[in-house]
Design a protein around this motif. Structure first.
Motif, PDB file in Angstrom:
ATOM      1  N   UNK A  23       0.820  -1.220   0.000  1.00  0.00           N
ATOM      2  CA  UNK A  23       0.000   0.000   0.000  1.00  0.00           C
ATOM      3  C   UNK A  23       0.850   1.264   0.000  1.00  0.00           C
ATOM      4  N   UNK A  24       2.119   1.140   0.406  1.00  0.00           N
ATOM      5  CA  UNK A  24       3.037   2.276   0.426  1.00  0.00           C
ATOM      6  C   UNK A  24       4.130   2.109  -0.629  1.00  0.00           C
ATOM      7  N   UNK A  25       3.869   1.301  -1.652  1.00  0.00           N
ATOM      8  CA  UNK A  25       4.867   0.987  -2.689  1.00  0.00           C
ATOM      9  C   UNK A  25       6.173   0.481  -2.067  1.00  0.00           C
ATOM     10  N   UNK A  26       6.011  -0.256  -0.977  1.00  0.00           N
ATOM     11  CA  UNK A  26       7.152  -0.838  -0.257  1.00  0.00           C
ATOM     12  C   UNK A  26       8.176   0.200   0.189  1.00  0.00           C
ATOM     13  N   UNK A  27       7.696   1.413   0.462  1.00  0.00           N
ATOM     14  CA  UNK A  27       8.569   2.428   1.049  1.00  0.00           C
ATOM     15  C   UNK A  27       9.079   1.917   2.397  1.00  0.00           C
ATOM     16  N   UNK A  28      10.315   2.227   2.706  1.00  0.00           N
ATOM     17  CA  UNK A  28      10.953   1.668   3.888  1.00  0.00           C
ATOM     18  C   UNK A  28      10.821   2.592   5.086  1.00  0.00           C
ATOM     19  N   UNK A  29      10.080   2.134   6.080  1.00  0.00           N
ATOM     20  CA  UNK A  29      10.013   2.850   7.351  1.00  0.00           C
ATOM     21  C   UNK A  29      11.022   2.223   8.308  1.00  0.00           C
ATOM     22  N   UNK A  30      11.038   2.717   9.551  1.00  0.00           N
ATOM     23  CA  UNK A  30      12.019   2.206  10.515  1.00  0.00           C
ATOM     24  C   UNK A  30      11.878   0.706  10.744  1.00  0.00           C
ATOM     25  N   UNK A  31      10.631   0.229  10.730  1.00  0.00           N
ATOM     26  CA  UNK A  31      10.403  -1.195  10.984  1.00  0.00           C
ATOM     27  C   UNK A  31      10.997  -2.039   9.863  1.00  0.00           C
ATOM     28  N   UNK A  64      11.696   3.553  -1.953  1.00  0.00           N
ATOM     29  CA  UNK A  64      12.780   4.129  -1.157  1.00  0.00           C
ATOM     30  C   UNK A  64      12.364   4.390   0.277  1.00  0.00           C
ATOM     31  N   UNK A  65      13.037   5.311   0.928  1.00  0.00           N
ATOM     32  CA  UNK A  65      12.678   5.663   2.300  1.00  0.00           C
ATOM     33  C   UNK A  65      11.291   6.281   2.357  1.00  0.00           C
ATOM     34  N   UNK A  66      10.579   6.033   3.425  1.00  0.00           N
ATOM     35  CA  UNK A  66       9.203   6.511   3.571  1.00  0.00           C
ATOM     36  C   UNK A  66       9.205   7.993   3.956  1.00  0.00           C
ATOM     37  N   UNK A  67       9.023   8.854   2.962  1.00  0.00           N
ATOM     38  CA  UNK A  67       9.085  10.301   3.197  1.00  0.00           C
ATOM     39  C   UNK A  67       7.953  10.763   4.107  1.00  0.00           C
ATOM     40  N   UNK A 108      12.258   1.422  -8.260  1.00  0.00           N
ATOM     41  CA  UNK A 108      13.305   1.086  -7.294  1.00  0.00           C
ATOM     42  C   UNK A 108      14.075   2.382  -7.105  1.00  0.00           C
ATOM     43  N   UNK A 109      13.752   3.107  -6.052  1.00  0.00           N
ATOM     44  CA  UNK A 109      14.285   4.461  -5.879  1.00  0.00           C
ATOM     45  C   UNK A 109      14.974   4.604  -4.530  1.00  0.00           C
ATOM     46  N   UNK A 110      15.932   5.537  -4.465  1.00  0.00           N
ATOM     47  CA  UNK A 110      16.580   5.849  -3.205  1.00  0.00           C
ATOM     48  C   UNK A 110      17.157   4.622  -2.521  1.00  0.00           C
ATOM     49  N   UNK A 111      16.790   4.416  -1.272  1.00  0.00           N
ATOM     50  CA  UNK A 111      17.286   3.260  -0.525  1.00  0.00           C
ATOM     51  C   UNK A 111      16.874   1.955  -1.188  1.00  0.00           C
ATOM     52  N   UNK A 112      15.708   1.951  -1.849  1.00  0.00           N
ATOM     53  CA  UNK A 112      15.293   0.767  -2.593  1.00  0.00           C
ATOM     54  C   UNK A 112      16.271   0.434  -3.705  1.00  0.00           C
ATOM     55  N   UNK A 143      22.547   3.410   2.621  1.00  0.00           N
ATOM     56  CA  UNK A 143      22.439   1.989   2.307  1.00  0.00           C
ATOM     57  C   UNK A 143      23.577   1.529   1.417  1.00  0.00           C
ATOM     58  N   UNK A 144      24.741   2.201   1.540  1.00  0.00           N
ATOM     59  CA  UNK A 144      25.933   1.910   0.733  1.00  0.00           C
ATOM     60  C   UNK A 144      25.728   2.245  -0.736  1.00  0.00           C
ATOM     61  N   UNK A 145      24.817   3.178  -1.035  1.00  0.00           N
ATOM     62  CA  UNK A 145      24.601   3.579  -2.413  1.00  0.00           C
ATOM     63  C   UNK A 145      25.874   4.046  -3.096  1.00  0.00           C
ATOM     64  N   UNK A 146      26.715   4.819  -2.376  1.00  0.00           N
ATOM     65  CA  UNK A 146      27.993   5.273  -2.953  1.00  0.00           C
ATOM     66  C   UNK A 146      28.887   4.076  -3.297  1.00  0.00           C
ATOM     67  N   UNK A 147      28.982   3.144  -2.380  1.00  0.00           N
ATOM     68  CA  UNK A 147      29.854   1.976  -2.563  1.00  0.00           C
ATOM     69  C   UNK A 147      29.363   1.113  -3.719  1.00  0.00           C
ATOM     70  N   UNK A 148      28.069   0.781  -3.716  1.00  0.00           N
ATOM     71  CA  UNK A 148      27.541  -0.116  -4.740  1.00  0.00           C
ATOM     72  C   UNK A 148      27.608   0.515  -6.130  1.00  0.00           C
ATOM     73  N   UNK A 149      27.364   1.818  -6.213  1.00  0.00           N
ATOM     74  CA  UNK A 149      27.449   2.489  -7.512  1.00  0.00           C
ATOM     75  C   UNK A 149      28.881   2.482  -8.047  1.00  0.00           C
ATOM     76  N   UNK A 150      29.838   2.830  -7.201  1.00  0.00           N
ATOM     77  CA  UNK A 150      31.218   2.875  -7.716  1.00  0.00           C
ATOM     78  C   UNK A 150      31.731   1.478  -8.037  1.00  0.00           C
ATOM     79  N   UNK A 151      31.212   0.458  -7.355  1.00  0.00           N
ATOM     80  CA  UNK A 151      31.583  -0.913  -7.683  1.00  0.00           C
ATOM     81  C   UNK A 151      31.118  -1.288  -9.091  1.00  0.00           C
TER      82      UNK A 151
END
Length: 260
Positions: A23-31, A64-67, A108-112, A143-151
């Motif tokens: 229902x939230x497009x799998x946006x990531x909350x703290x849980x 991504x993260x739940x704005x 698949x956006x942001x943290x996703x 979420x290691x976005x910098x690391x995974x992208x440069x890899x």
């Protein structure tokens, strides 16, 4: 272990991890962030599973993260605590002793997107939308976005992708090296299962050993990047540009950034 926001199903040597807030497009909350970290850390100890397939329930992989949770005045997000779990999930994902497959439909956006990029093999549908779009709300990738992208694409291209926040469809993601296989709409999960079957019919123990050799030598770099991401994200959350980016998102208008 039971979860509220994800599902973890094991079928012999194959496991499926399903993001389950449709229902939230799998946006990531703290849980969800904590549950993903817990699930990946548990899988690190599970030698019976050799392939992990990750996908999203409903019409998206993850927005991504739940704005909405970020701006909830009744229960403000505790960014320091959140970043601990975000770092936990990224590190545990990278260290998994399984071959990981992400199947992407919808967004698949942001943290996703960071989660997708942390997987060994990425299958995206042609109409999917992939974006490292933290910049739109004045934040840095986590979420290691910098690391995974440069890899995957190297530092110069990683900077371009992060700074632009560009939304890519499946074909473009494949062309720049951010996806490994493209399929037509509605077929990503089926393709992921077929690839999992192929892996499980291969000398997969040797493949997993190769993954460990290649990944273990980069753990210190990953841990350092996660530390820097956490520090930067906490700092960026206090900036004028981030507050403006969030307000503009909620109000559905173009943000006016001032560089502060």
């Amino acid at each position: 272990m039971s979860y509220q926001t994800i599902k973890l199903k094991k079928e012999g040597r194959l496991a499926q991890l399903i993001l389950n807030r449709p229902d939230a497009m799998n946006a990531m909350d703290e849980v969800m962030m904590k549950e993903l970290a817990d699930a990946f850390e548990a899988l690190q100890q599970d030698q019976s599973v050799q392939v992990l397939l990750i996908h999203g329930e409903g019409r998206a992989f993850s927005a991504g993260g739940d704005i909405k949770k970020m701006v909830d005045p009744t229960r403000p997000m505790e960014i320091d605590k959140v970043m601990v779990d975000v770092s936990r999930l990224a590190l545990a994902l990278y260290r998994l002793p399984q071959i990981t497959i992400a199947t992407v439909h919808g967004a698949a956006a942001g943290l996703g997107f960071s989660l997708v990029l942390g997987c060994d093999y990425i299958i995206a549908e042609e109409e999917s939308k992939l974006a490292m779009n933290f910049i739109g709300i004045g934040l840095v990738p986590d979420g290691a976005g910098h690391f995974f992208l440069k890899e995957r694409v190297g530092v110069p291209e990683a900077k371009k992708i992060i700074w632009s926040g560009k939304v890519m469809q499946g074909k473009e993601a494949l062309e720049v090296g951010l996806a490994d296989e493209i399929v037509v709409e509605g077929q990503a999960l089926k393709a992921g299962k077929l690839y999992a079957e192929k892996l499980l019919a291969s000398p997969i123990a040797a493949m997993i050993a190769t993954k460990k050799i290649l990944h273990d030598g980069k753990i210190a770099d990953l841990e350092n990047i996660l530390k820097l991401e956490s520090e930067s994200q906490i700092a960026m959350r206090k900036t004028t540009d981030h507050i403006e980016g969030i307000k503009a998102f909620v109000e559905k208008r173009k943000p006016v950034f001032v560089g502060e």
